[in-house]
Design an enzyme around this catalytic site. Structure first.
Site, PDB file in Angstrom:
ATOM      1  N   ASP A 161       5.206   2.527 -10.434  1.00 42.93           N
ATOM      2  CA  ASP A 161       4.467   3.796 -10.622  1.00 42.93           C
ATOM      3  C   ASP A 161       3.151   3.444 -10.077  1.00 42.93           C
ATOM      4  O   ASP A 161       2.750   2.379  -9.766  1.00 42.93           O
ATOM      5  CB  ASP A 161       4.420   4.259 -12.228  1.00 42.93           C
ATOM      6  CG  ASP A 161       3.643   3.343 -13.116  1.00 42.93           C
ATOM      7  OD1 ASP A 161       3.695   2.191 -12.716  1.00 42.93           O
ATOM      8  OD2 ASP A 161       3.116   3.901 -14.058  1.00 42.93           O
ATOM      9  N   TYR A 194      -0.821   2.807  -9.251  1.00 44.84           N
ATOM     10  CA  TYR A 194      -1.940   2.082  -9.932  1.00 44.84           C
ATOM     11  C   TYR A 194      -2.572   3.068 -10.898  1.00 44.84           C
ATOM     12  O   TYR A 194      -2.887   4.178 -10.508  1.00 44.84           O
ATOM     13  CB  TYR A 194      -2.985   1.666  -8.790  1.00 44.84           C
ATOM     14  CG  TYR A 194      -2.316   0.352  -7.887  1.00 44.84           C
ATOM     15  CD1 TYR A 194      -1.958  -0.757  -8.566  1.00 44.84           C
ATOM     16  CD2 TYR A 194      -2.404   0.550  -6.660  1.00 44.84           C
ATOM     17  CE1 TYR A 194      -1.463  -1.849  -7.610  1.00 44.84           C
ATOM     18  CE2 TYR A 194      -1.999  -0.433  -5.787  1.00 44.84           C
ATOM     19  CZ  TYR A 194      -1.558  -1.576  -6.352  1.00 44.84           C
ATOM     20  OH  TYR A 194      -0.963  -2.623  -5.496  1.00 44.84           O
ATOM     21  N   PHE A 208       2.054  -0.157  -3.796  1.00 49.84           N
ATOM     22  CA  PHE A 208       1.162  -1.159  -3.383  1.00 49.84           C
ATOM     23  C   PHE A 208      -0.049  -1.080  -2.763  1.00 49.84           C
ATOM     24  O   PHE A 208      -0.631  -1.864  -2.613  1.00 49.84           O
ATOM     25  CB  PHE A 208       1.931  -2.254  -2.780  1.00 49.84           C
ATOM     26  CG  PHE A 208       3.440  -2.689  -3.761  1.00 49.84           C
ATOM     27  CD1 PHE A 208       2.946  -3.479  -4.685  1.00 49.84           C
ATOM     28  CD2 PHE A 208       4.619  -2.461  -3.466  1.00 49.84           C
ATOM     29  CE1 PHE A 208       3.971  -3.926  -5.619  1.00 49.84           C
ATOM     30  CE2 PHE A 208       5.599  -2.772  -3.996  1.00 49.84           C
ATOM     31  CZ  PHE A 208       5.201  -3.643  -5.382  1.00 49.84           C
ATOM     32  N   HIS A 210       9.120  -9.530  -8.783  1.00 45.86           N
ATOM     33  CA  HIS A 210       8.076  -8.653  -8.390  1.00 45.86           C
ATOM     34  C   HIS A 210       6.819  -9.319  -8.095  1.00 45.86           C
ATOM     35  O   HIS A 210       6.495 -10.587  -8.504  1.00 45.86           O
ATOM     36  CB  HIS A 210       7.636  -7.757  -9.799  1.00 45.86           C
ATOM     37  CG  HIS A 210       6.834  -6.449  -9.388  1.00 45.86           C
ATOM     38  ND1 HIS A 210       5.373  -6.624  -9.416  1.00 45.86           N
ATOM     39  CD2 HIS A 210       6.984  -5.363  -9.268  1.00 45.86           C
ATOM     40  CE1 HIS A 210       4.967  -5.597  -9.146  1.00 45.86           C
ATOM     41  NE2 HIS A 210       5.829  -4.582  -9.008  1.00 45.86           N
TER      42      HIS A 210
END
Length: 308
Positions: free
Chosen positions: A146, A148, A159, A270
């Protein structure tokens, strides 16, 4: 009594004069009433757009789409979903408008934006990943979780953060580290919007597209996963191969939706500091993706070191 008769007489005379005025200016009065009626209708429509009317009372899904996707809350100044998408995404995702889950989702997101809560990203950036890259141009897909949830961070691309954000998120820092290792070169960490990747065919898609400030995953299981699953299904249906980079267990759950006989799936932990050392750092995904693009698909590689 005399005073009362005088008042009554004055009232009667005023009433007569008003009646004469109305008769003499009938067309003007009718026009004025019509203008007031139109203004009232306009106020109601704007209230609906702003989300002050419950979803159950909204008969048209177009109002729902406007509330979610418009930045200015006015129907006539910004295109509605799916008309705010490029042509192929628009065609493929049009039917989502009428589905019950999507109506509930738009109502929820509209209520969140109308509340005192701060929601990321801004309304006009919710669908930015799809708006910037139409389906035929996709070469690589990177799935995030989701947006930031910190101030001035979310851009609508997973990202990515604004270039002027001084302290970059740790996950993005680890991504830059891996790129540097893959290509034995430095990455300009001041450039972090990743638009260069998008222009080269990289779809930067979160599986949940909105979030409350300071509350990661706060908009999970509200309907976004169903919507982005549909996006992944559409990508999977494309006959031209796509490379999927799935980082972390959440993204890797989507692997079951991807035909690996046609497409390429690369998995790794991740890039978060909590898991990057368990296999993301050293996974070589950026170099592997370019090898597939050039050697297997005959396409130009992605210039991953260009992160502006």
């Amino acid at each position: 009594m005399r005073g009362l008769r005088c008042i009554n007489a004055l009232a009667f005379t005023a009433s007569q004069k008003f009646s004469v005025f109305v008769l003499n200016n009938l067309s003007y009065v009718i026009g004025l009433c019509g203008a007031v009626a139109q203004l009232g209708e306009r106020v109601v429509r704007n209230d609906e757009v702003a989300g002050s009317i419950p979803a159950s009372s909204i008969k048209s899904s177009n109002i729902c789409m406007t509330r979610l996707m418009n930045t200015n809350h006015e129907e006539n100044k910004s295109p509605r979903f799916p008309n705010n998408l490029p042509p192929i995404w628009r065609e493929k995702l049009r039917s989502e408008c009428e589905k019950p889950y999507f109506k509930k989702l738009t109502s929820f997101v509209s209520a969140e934006f109308s509340s005192k809560q701060t929601i990321y990203p801004e309304r006009d950036k919710i669908l930015r990943a799809l708006q910037l890259l139409d389906l035929p141009q996709v070469k690589v897909v990177i799935l995030g979780q989701d947006p930031y949830h910190g101030k001035n961070q979310a851009t609508g691309l997973c990202f990515a953060v604004p270039n002027d954000l001084k302290i970059k998120p740790p996950s993005l820092v680890n991504i830059f580290k891996e790129i540097s290792e893959n290509f034995s070169t430095s990455v300009n960490r001041h450039q972090s919007e990743l638009l260069s990747w998008v222009k080269q065919g990289v779809l930067l898609l979160n599986t949940v597209l909105t979030v409350r400030a300071g509350l990661p995953l706060s908009h999970r299981q509200k309907g976004w996963e169903i919507f982005t699953d549909e996006v992944i299904k559409i990508l999977n249906e494309r006959t031209e191969p796509i490379i999927f980079l799935l980082w972390g267990s959440s993204a890797q759950q989507k692997a079951t939706m991807i035909n690996t006989q046609r497409h390429f799936v690369l998995k790794a932990p991740h890039p978060s500091p909590l898991s990057a050392h368990r296999g993301f750092l050293g996974c070589g995904h950026f170099k592997s993706a370019n090898d597939i693009l050039t050697n297997r698909l005959g396409k130009k590689p992605i210039e991953w070191t260009k992160t502006e």
